[in-house]
Design a protein around this motif. Structure first.
Motif, mmCIF file in Angstrom:
data_model
loop_
_atom_site.group_PDB
_atom_site.id
_atom_site.type_symbol
_atom_site.label_atom_id
_atom_site.label_comp_id
_atom_site.label_asym_id
_atom_site.label_seq_id
_atom_site.Cartn_x
_atom_site.Cartn_y
_atom_site.Cartn_z
ATOM 1 N N TYR A 37 0.696 -1.282 0.159
ATOM 2 C CA TYR A 37 -0.005 -0.049 0.079
ATOM 3 C C TYR A 37 0.897 1.294 -0.157
ATOM 4 N N ASP A 38 0.452 2.120 -1.014
ATOM 5 C CA ASP A 38 1.304 3.674 -0.906
ATOM 6 C C ASP A 38 2.604 3.498 -1.431
ATOM 7 N N GLY A 39 3.018 2.417 -2.145
ATOM 8 C CA GLY A 39 4.414 2.196 -2.453
ATOM 9 C C GLY A 39 4.887 3.076 -3.725
ATOM 10 N N ALA A 40 6.006 3.343 -3.975
ATOM 11 C CA ALA A 40 6.447 4.442 -4.689
ATOM 12 C C ALA A 40 6.247 4.028 -6.289
ATOM 13 N N ILE A 41 6.301 2.675 -6.687
ATOM 14 C CA ILE A 41 6.181 2.333 -7.810
ATOM 15 C C ILE A 41 4.633 2.319 -8.470
ATOM 16 N N GLU A 42 4.497 3.032 -9.320
ATOM 17 C CA GLU A 42 3.072 3.326 -10.005
ATOM 18 C C GLU A 42 2.571 2.017 -10.416
ATOM 19 N N VAL A 43 1.264 1.429 -9.910
ATOM 20 C CA VAL A 43 0.987 0.255 -10.447
ATOM 21 C C VAL A 43 -0.225 0.795 -11.711
ATOM 22 N N ASP A 44 0.064 0.630 -12.966
ATOM 23 C CA ASP A 44 -0.631 0.964 -14.064
ATOM 24 C C ASP A 44 -1.403 -0.283 -14.271
ATOM 25 N N GLU A 45 -2.750 -0.638 -13.697
ATOM 26 C CA GLU A 45 -3.348 -1.636 -13.853
ATOM 27 C C GLU A 45 -3.807 -1.590 -15.474
ATOM 28 N N ALA A 46 -4.060 -0.794 -16.203
ATOM 29 C CA ALA A 46 -4.701 -1.080 -17.455
ATOM 30 C C ALA A 46 -3.244 -1.557 -18.545
ATOM 31 N N ALA A 47 -2.372 -1.143 -18.138
ATOM 32 C CA ALA A 47 -1.149 -1.595 -18.870
ATOM 33 C C ALA A 47 -0.818 -3.116 -18.320
ATOM 34 N N LEU A 48 -1.009 -3.256 -17.030
ATOM 35 C CA LEU A 48 -1.007 -4.817 -16.564
ATOM 36 C C LEU A 48 -1.925 -5.803 -17.345
ATOM 37 N N GLU A 49 -3.180 -5.126 -17.379
ATOM 38 C CA GLU A 49 -4.167 -5.697 -18.011
ATOM 39 C C GLU A 49 -3.757 -6.408 -19.641
ATOM 40 N N LEU A 50 -3.053 -5.461 -20.241
ATOM 41 C CA LEU A 50 -2.891 -5.800 -21.651
ATOM 42 C C LEU A 50 -1.777 -6.774 -21.702
ATOM 43 N N LEU A 51 -0.970 -6.726 -20.616
ATOM 44 C CA LEU A 51 0.159 -8.033 -20.422
ATOM 45 C C LEU A 51 -0.568 -9.272 -20.133
ATOM 46 N N GLY A 52 -1.609 -9.229 -19.504
ATOM 47 C CA GLY A 52 -2.294 -10.426 -19.316
ATOM 48 C C GLY A 52 -2.282 -10.551 -17.657
ATOM 49 N N VAL A 53 -1.780 -9.821 -16.943
ATOM 50 C CA VAL A 53 -1.789 -9.941 -15.440
ATOM 51 C C VAL A 53 -3.008 -8.906 -15.072
ATOM 52 N N SER A 54 -3.923 -9.728 -14.754
ATOM 53 C CA SER A 54 -5.338 -8.990 -14.262
ATOM 54 C C SER A 54 -5.477 -9.044 -12.676
ATOM 55 N N GLN A 55 -4.819 -9.967 -11.998
ATOM 56 C CA GLN A 55 -4.949 -9.816 -10.479
ATOM 57 C C GLN A 55 -3.944 -8.901 -9.873
ATOM 58 N N VAL A 56 -4.195 -8.200 -9.024
ATOM 59 C CA VAL A 56 -3.428 -7.111 -8.334
ATOM 60 C C VAL A 56 -3.900 -7.321 -6.891
ATOM 61 N N VAL A 57 -3.073 -7.641 -6.052
ATOM 62 C CA VAL A 57 -3.551 -7.852 -4.443
ATOM 63 C C VAL A 57 -2.610 -6.810 -3.895
ATOM 64 N N GLU A 58 -3.383 -5.594 -3.293
ATOM 65 C CA GLU A 58 -2.582 -4.606 -2.364
ATOM 66 C C GLU A 58 -2.463 -5.406 -0.759
ATOM 67 N N VAL A 59 -1.244 -5.103 -0.459
ATOM 68 C CA VAL A 59 -1.087 -5.550 1.120
ATOM 69 C C VAL A 59 -0.690 -4.277 1.822
ATOM 70 N N ALA A 60 -1.042 -4.328 3.276
ATOM 71 C CA ALA A 60 -0.710 -3.317 4.129
ATOM 72 C C ALA A 60 0.799 -2.947 4.164
ATOM 73 N N SER A 61 1.288 -1.827 4.263
ATOM 74 C CA SER A 61 2.621 -1.562 4.538
ATOM 75 C C SER A 61 3.226 -0.854 5.685
ATOM 76 N N VAL A 62 4.356 -0.740 5.877
ATOM 77 C CA VAL A 62 4.982 0.045 6.926
ATOM 78 C C VAL A 62 5.955 0.913 6.568
ATOM 79 N N ALA A 63 6.591 1.819 7.251
ATOM 80 C CA ALA A 63 7.804 2.637 6.559
ATOM 81 C C ALA A 63 9.246 2.349 7.411
ATOM 82 N N ASP A 64 10.198 2.243 6.683
ATOM 83 C CA ASP A 64 11.473 1.906 7.381
ATOM 84 C C ASP A 64 11.960 3.301 7.927
ATOM 85 N N ALA A 65 13.278 3.185 8.494
ATOM 86 C CA ALA A 65 14.022 4.519 9.277
ATOM 87 C C ALA A 65 14.076 5.590 8.371
ATOM 88 N N ASP A 66 14.181 5.257 6.685
ATOM 89 C CA ASP A 66 14.367 6.156 6.060
ATOM 90 C C ASP A 66 13.087 6.640 5.256
#
Length: 372
Positions: free
Chosen positions: A282-311
């Motif tokens: 969740y809230d990761g820095a890498i953009e999840v472009d679901e439309a482009a993923l669909e075109l690649l055949g990857v239609s299942q995207v699962v979001e997981v809770a996140s934490v922040a490290d010291a940085d």
């Protein structure tokens, strides 16, 4: 080769981050061998989030360098480390490459530049800041978000002979046959988090790995997306700015298809043959472009809770990630039950025989191969 923590199942689950095998009750193990990055995960990723330290990385590098020199065998060095680190009996670590030759990881950039050596590719220090420079010895490195940008995006990674400096010196080391056998018997594949081009891809570009994973259309294949960018993903050859999630999937696909390789035969499998599910923090820095993923055949995207490290960088919440993967495998019928987020059973990992690994774990009644 088969872990047997609990006798409830003999299935195998392939966790991918370098290819190494460990049980969920074990300690994180850094397979720091010689040129790129390798270490694997298993079902209990919490240990990775809590205990990965640079001190252990350095110790692992020196230990493996000395043990391999003494025994003149990578597999013997791995076996010794397994005993010293008290990795639970029944867990196995496998180097992905079987060779006594000295080889080096190289990267070809989009502008044709070739960089030799993992450190120079992913986190060069001030002494090795030149693009084509060679690594001349150990030195402190910094893998924080303060990195020198590459002159051009990475097109591919490949292996170089000991004295090689360019693409004409590309070599194709043989994969460990035990790794290919485990892929054939696996019930799932999980590509772990880690440096994309110097940790995960070096294992995937080996002859036979792409074929072995693509033919397993009957199993789930999960890709765990990093929560932040690094020097390797900060630029993209397809568009301005950093890589998106679809670009990471495409890079995994290109590595497994051995696209642009000068040795061996390339493949033409679609991304969906290698990745069926994308797991993102969740809230990761890498953009999840679901439309482009669909075109690649990857239609299942699962979001997981996140934490922040010291940085302030985003990481998967370890407990939530374990539960998410456990439930995903339970939903496919691979696991009979999930208790407190820990799916009980075995796991397999394979290391690409390199340095600098990320580690973690997950437990399952299936066996898993984790490639990172």
């Amino acid at each position: 080769m088969h872990a047997s923590l609990l006798p409830c199942s003999k299935r195998e689950l392939l966790l991918c981050h370098g290819l190494m095998r460990i049980s969920f009750e074990g300690y994180p193990c850094q397979c720091s061998l010689s040129s790129s990055c390798a270490a694997i995960w298993i079902l209990a990723v919490r240990l990775f989030c809590r205990q990965a330290s640079q001190l252990m990385h350095y110790a692992g590098n020196y230990f493996f360098a000395g043990a391999r020199t003494f025994f003149r065998s990578l597999e013997s060095a791995v076996f010794l480390f397994s005993r010293v680190a008290r990795i639970p009996e029944g867990s196995t670590v496998l180097p992905a490459i079987c060779t006594e030759d000295i080889i080096t990881l190289g990267a070809e950039l989009e502008d044709g530049t070739v960089i030799k050596g993992q450190n120079n590719i992913s986190h060069p220090d001030s002494d090795h800041s030149n693009m084509g420079g060679e690594e001349t010895g150990p030195s402190a490195v910094d893998k924080s978000d303060q990195y020198q940008s590459l002159s051009s995006p990475i097109r591919r990674v490949f292996y170089l002979s000991r004295e090689g400096t360019g693409q004409e010196h590309e070599v194709s080391p043989p994969p460990n046959p035990h790794v290919l056998l485990d892929i054939q018997r696996a019930d799932a594949v999980v590509y772990g988090m880690g440096s994309l081009f110097t940790s995960i891809c070096p294992t995937l570009i080996l002859d036979g790995v792409g074929e072995a994973i693509a033919v397993r259309s009957d199993i789930p294949k999960l890709l765990l997306l990093n929560g932040s960018h690094d020097r390797e993903t900060a630029t993209c050859g397809c568009h301005d700015g950093p890589m998106h999630a679809s670009d990471v999937v495409q890079a995994i696909t290109d590595a497994l298809n051995r696209r642009n390789c000068r040795q061996g035969t390339s493949l033409k499998h679609p991304p969906s043959a290698y990745v069926t599910t994308l797991v993102v923090p969740y809230d990761g820095a890498i953009e999840v472009d679901e439309a482009a993923l669909e075109l690649l055949g990857v239609s299942q995207v699962v979001e997981v809770a996140s934490v922040a490290d010291a940085d302030g960088r985003v990481l998967f919440d370890a407990e939530e990630l374990v539960q998410t993967i456990g439930h995903a495998l339970y939903g496919t019928g691979l696991l009979p039950c999930v208790v407190n987020g820990i799916s009980h059973g075995n796991s397999i990992g394979v290391s690409n025989g390199s340095s600098n690994g990320n580690n973690g774990s997950i437990g399952g009644s299936s066996n898993a191969i984790n490639i990172s």
